[in-house]
Write an enzyme that holds these catalytic residues in place. Structure first.
Site, PDB file in Angstrom:
ATOM      1  N   CYS A 279      14.209  24.920   9.123  1.00  0.00           N
ATOM      2  CA  CYS A 279      15.151  24.688   8.020  1.00  0.00           C
ATOM      3  C   CYS A 279      15.307  23.221   7.643  1.00  0.00           C
ATOM      4  O   CYS A 279      14.909  22.815   6.558  1.00  0.00           O
ATOM      5  CB  CYS A 279      16.516  25.260   8.401  1.00  0.00           C
TER       6      CYS A 279
HETATM    7  N1  LIG Z   1      15.232  30.622  11.595  1.00  0.00           N
HETATM    8  C1  LIG Z   1      16.387  30.137  11.182  1.00  0.00           C
HETATM    9  O1  LIG Z   1      17.166  29.582  11.966  1.00  0.00           O
HETATM   10  C2  LIG Z   1      16.830  30.262   9.743  1.00  0.00           C
HETATM   11  C3  LIG Z   1      18.181  30.036   9.408  1.00  0.00           C
HETATM   12  C4  LIG Z   1      18.596  30.173   8.100  1.00  0.00           C
HETATM   13  C5  LIG Z   1      17.653  30.478   7.106  1.00  0.00           C
HETATM   14  N2  LIG Z   1      16.346  30.679   7.425  1.00  0.00           N
HETATM   15  C6  LIG Z   1      15.427  31.021   6.351  1.00  0.00           C
HETATM   16  O2  LIG Z   1      15.175  32.412   6.417  1.00  0.00           O
HETATM   17  C7  LIG Z   1      13.830  32.691   6.022  1.00  0.00           C
HETATM   18  C8  LIG Z   1      13.112  33.453   7.135  1.00  0.00           C
HETATM   19  O3  LIG Z   1      13.028  32.602   8.272  1.00  0.00           O
HETATM   20  P1  LIG Z   1      12.740  33.172   9.739  1.00  0.00           P
HETATM   21  O4  LIG Z   1      13.007  32.039  10.663  1.00  0.00           O
HETATM   22  O5  LIG Z   1      13.449  34.462   9.953  1.00  0.00           O
HETATM   23  O6  LIG Z   1      11.155  33.437   9.635  1.00  0.00           O
HETATM   24  P2  LIG Z   1      10.245  34.191  10.730  1.00  0.00           P
HETATM   25  O7  LIG Z   1       8.891  33.578  10.620  1.00  0.00           O
HETATM   26  O8  LIG Z   1      10.935  34.241  12.055  1.00  0.00           O
HETATM   27  O9  LIG Z   1      10.176  35.690  10.207  1.00  0.00           O
HETATM   28  C9  LIG Z   1       9.602  36.048   9.014  1.00  0.00           C
HETATM   29  C10 LIG Z   1       8.939  37.403   9.169  1.00  0.00           C
HETATM   30  O10 LIG Z   1       8.501  37.807   7.870  1.00  0.00           O
HETATM   31  C11 LIG Z   1       7.277  38.497   8.011  1.00  0.00           C
HETATM   32  N3  LIG Z   1       6.618  38.501   6.706  1.00  0.00           N
HETATM   33  C12 LIG Z   1       5.973  37.500   6.075  1.00  0.00           C
HETATM   34  N4  LIG Z   1       5.564  37.893   4.847  1.00  0.00           N
HETATM   35  C13 LIG Z   1       5.965  39.173   4.701  1.00  0.00           C
HETATM   36  C14 LIG Z   1       5.841  40.122   3.647  1.00  0.00           C
HETATM   37  N5  LIG Z   1       5.254  39.799   2.499  1.00  0.00           N
HETATM   38  N6  LIG Z   1       6.345  41.344   3.845  1.00  0.00           N
HETATM   39  C15 LIG Z   1       6.965  41.669   5.005  1.00  0.00           C
HETATM   40  N7  LIG Z   1       7.127  40.809   6.026  1.00  0.00           N
HETATM   41  C16 LIG Z   1       6.632  39.574   5.878  1.00  0.00           C
HETATM   42  C17 LIG Z   1       6.556  37.728   9.096  1.00  0.00           C
HETATM   43  O11 LIG Z   1       5.545  38.511   9.694  1.00  0.00           O
HETATM   44  C18 LIG Z   1       7.713  37.395  10.062  1.00  0.00           C
HETATM   45  O12 LIG Z   1       7.867  38.400  11.066  1.00  0.00           O
HETATM   46  C19 LIG Z   1      13.215  31.339   5.680  1.00  0.00           C
HETATM   47  O13 LIG Z   1      13.363  31.112   4.308  1.00  0.00           O
HETATM   48  C20 LIG Z   1      14.076  30.369   6.449  1.00  0.00           C
HETATM   49  O14 LIG Z   1      14.079  29.086   5.847  1.00  0.00           O
HETATM   50  C21 LIG Z   1      15.917  30.595   8.735  1.00  0.00           C
END
Ligand SMILES: NC(=O)c1ccc[n+]([C@@H]2O[C@H](COP(=O)([O-])OP(=O)(O)OC[C@H]3O[C@@H](n4cnc5c(N)ncnc54)[C@H](O)[C@@H]3O)[C@@H](O)[C@H]2O)c1
Length: 434
Positions: A279
């Site tokens: 992030c």
């Molecule tokens: N990790 C954090 O602490 C956090 C906190 C707040 C916001 N975010 C935001 O949330 C979003 C997700 O982050 P995350 O950390 O959960 O990511 P992550 O990589 O842990 O998980 C994302 C998942 O999405 C799947 N994926 C990718 N493309 C896909 C598709 N087209 N269809 C279905 N599944 C798909 C991937 O295989 C993966 O399992 C990002 O925008 C991030 O900036 C993350």
């Protein structure tokens, strides 16, 4: 005056009220899985959708791959048939509400990579039907929901705010935080139309203690970027203060702790090895990119990014100085890096400054090993290493120990007792050898 809710909206509101709505979560990662479990606990049935078959199989077998989500929660939800996972995107026609939680990384040139959001939007578009609510959770630049998702979804012929509903609600999950989780962290929601907002709030209400409606999807998108830019800029400021104090021979930690006694007008941030995670190092650049297109330079974002990115070099420089004081070169020295996760008590190494530190040390000829209780192997950024045990022997065998991540369950007393030289980027060593 806003239009009265349509029959499709009324039905969704009723399904929120009696919890008969089915949720679909696209992207079962750090954000998607905790959200899915909160929705299950609120009484909904949830379909987890992920393109990774291994993630889907693991979840359907009742396991969790996210540290903050207990495996037992997933197992129970699967057993009670309240949760299942699939890699079949065609099943996105089943849920009443779909939350999109896919990654939003940066390209090599630090431009937003919205390819995952586009792919997820296209998948939703293929099966979009009357009566569905779509909520984007991924952090992104202001305008994404309206400019990128909406045209794709209305190209189906369905009308937003009448037939289907579109909202943006940024996830604020803080992995490893023992006090705040998806449920008790207030959640921002912005809709494309007032009915979109109303429906999104109603469907999330049972799972989230406090929802904070805002007037548009752009406002909601910008709230998330403001929050992360606020952290990046303030961390950049204290990191610069650490460099300033170093040059002046003043203890930055003493200065910060004393400043933090002011009961108003000061908020404590702490210096460290640089920014990491999915992030804070990334999201502000989404806004910077958007504003470049509008011919405006977001100066705070750029400067904070620069200062924070310089910190690994600063700390490696400290190690070089300490070794030099003992007439040793970094080349050929054994350096033990303590902690490689990007922050305390989690296993995530994405964008971790430890990877930069290891790369900089290796480039200069150091023999690098690491210990991290949460990360058994790293294979990133050219480094292929396995965590070594943290013992008096491994600490004493290193010419220099660099503390990068301040995990709670590490014996820092042992490190302080046995390290020949320690560089403490987090101020955790007793007696502060640094
Ligand atoms: N990790 C954090 O602490 C956090 C906190 C707040 C916001 N975010 C935001 O949330 C979003 C997700 O982050 P995350 O950390 O959960 O990511 P992550 O990589 O842990 O998980 C994302 C998942 O999405 C799947 N994926 C990718 N493309 C896909 C598709 N087209 N269809 C279905 N599944 C798909 C991937 O295989 C993966 O399992 C990002 O925008 C991030 O900036 C993350």
């Amino acid at each position: 005056m806003s239009a009265p809710p349509t029959a499709a909206a009324e039905l969704l509101l009723a399904k929120a009220h009696d919890r008969s709505a089915v949720f679909g979560i696209v992207g079962m990662g750090y954000v998607g899985l905790p959200l899915a479990m909160e929705l299950v606990h609120a009484g909904y049935r949830v379909l987890g959708v992920d393109v990774k078959a291994s993630v889907v199989d693991h979840l359907n077998a009742g396991h969790s791959h996210i540290k903050d989500v207990p495996g037992e929660s997933v197992a129970r939800a699967v057993r009670e048939k309240r949760f299942s996972a699939t890699a079949d995107l065609a099943r996105l026609t089943e849920p009443d509400a779909i939350s999109i939680c896919v990654p939003t990384p940066l390209s090599k040139t630090k431009d937003p990579d919205v390819s995952f959001v586009i792919a997820a939007t296209n998948a939703v578009k293929q099966t979009l039907r009357r009566g569905q609510l779509i909520i984007l959770e991924s952090t992104t630049y202001p305008g994404t929901t309206r400019e990128l998702m909406l045209p794709a979804l209305v190209s189906t012929g369905l009308k937003v705010g009448e037939d289907f509903f579109l909202a943006f609600s940024p996830e604020r999950v803080d992995p490893g935080n023992p006090n705040y989780n998806t449920r008790n962290t207030p959640k921002i929601v912005g809709g494309i139309t007032p009915t979109c907002l109303q429906v999104a709030v109603a469907l999330y209400q049972p799972a989230i203690d406090r929802l904070v409606p805002v007037s548009s999807t752009e406002a909601a998108e910008l709230v998330k970027i403001l929050e992360n830019t606020f952290r990046s800029v303030n961390i950049g400021l204290v990191n610069e203060m650490a460099i300033v104090c170093d040059k002046l021979g003043v203890d930055v930690w003493e200065v910060i702790d004393a400043a933090a006694t002011k009961p108003f007008g000061f908020m404590k941030f702490t210096p460290g090895p640089g920014l990491g995670g999915h992030c804070i190092p990334i999201d502000p650049h989404y806004l910077a990119w958007k504003m470049r297109a509008l011919n405006y330079k977001t100066r705070f974002i750029e400067i904070a990014g620069e200062v924070n990115a310089e910190m690994p070099e600063f700390w490696v420089g400290k190690a070089i100085d300490r070794l030099n004081d003992r007439s040793k070169a970094l080349r050929g020295s054994r350096v033990l890096v303590l902690g490689v996760a990007y922050k305390r008590d989690i296993a995530d190494v994405r964008e971790s400054p430890a990877l930069d530190i290891i790369r900089l040390l290796t480039q200069r000829g150091a023999i690098v090993s690491y210990h991290d209780p949460y990360v058994s192997r790293i294979e990133e950024d050219g480094a292929r290493l396995a965590s070594v045990a943290l013992t008096a022997e491994t600490v004493a065998a290193a010419d220099c120990v660099i503390v990068v991540t301040d995990h709670s369950d590490v014996d820092y007393g042992l490190v302080a007792r046995h390290a020949r030289i320690a560089v403490d980027t987090r101020h955790v060593l007793p007696g502060s050898l640094d």
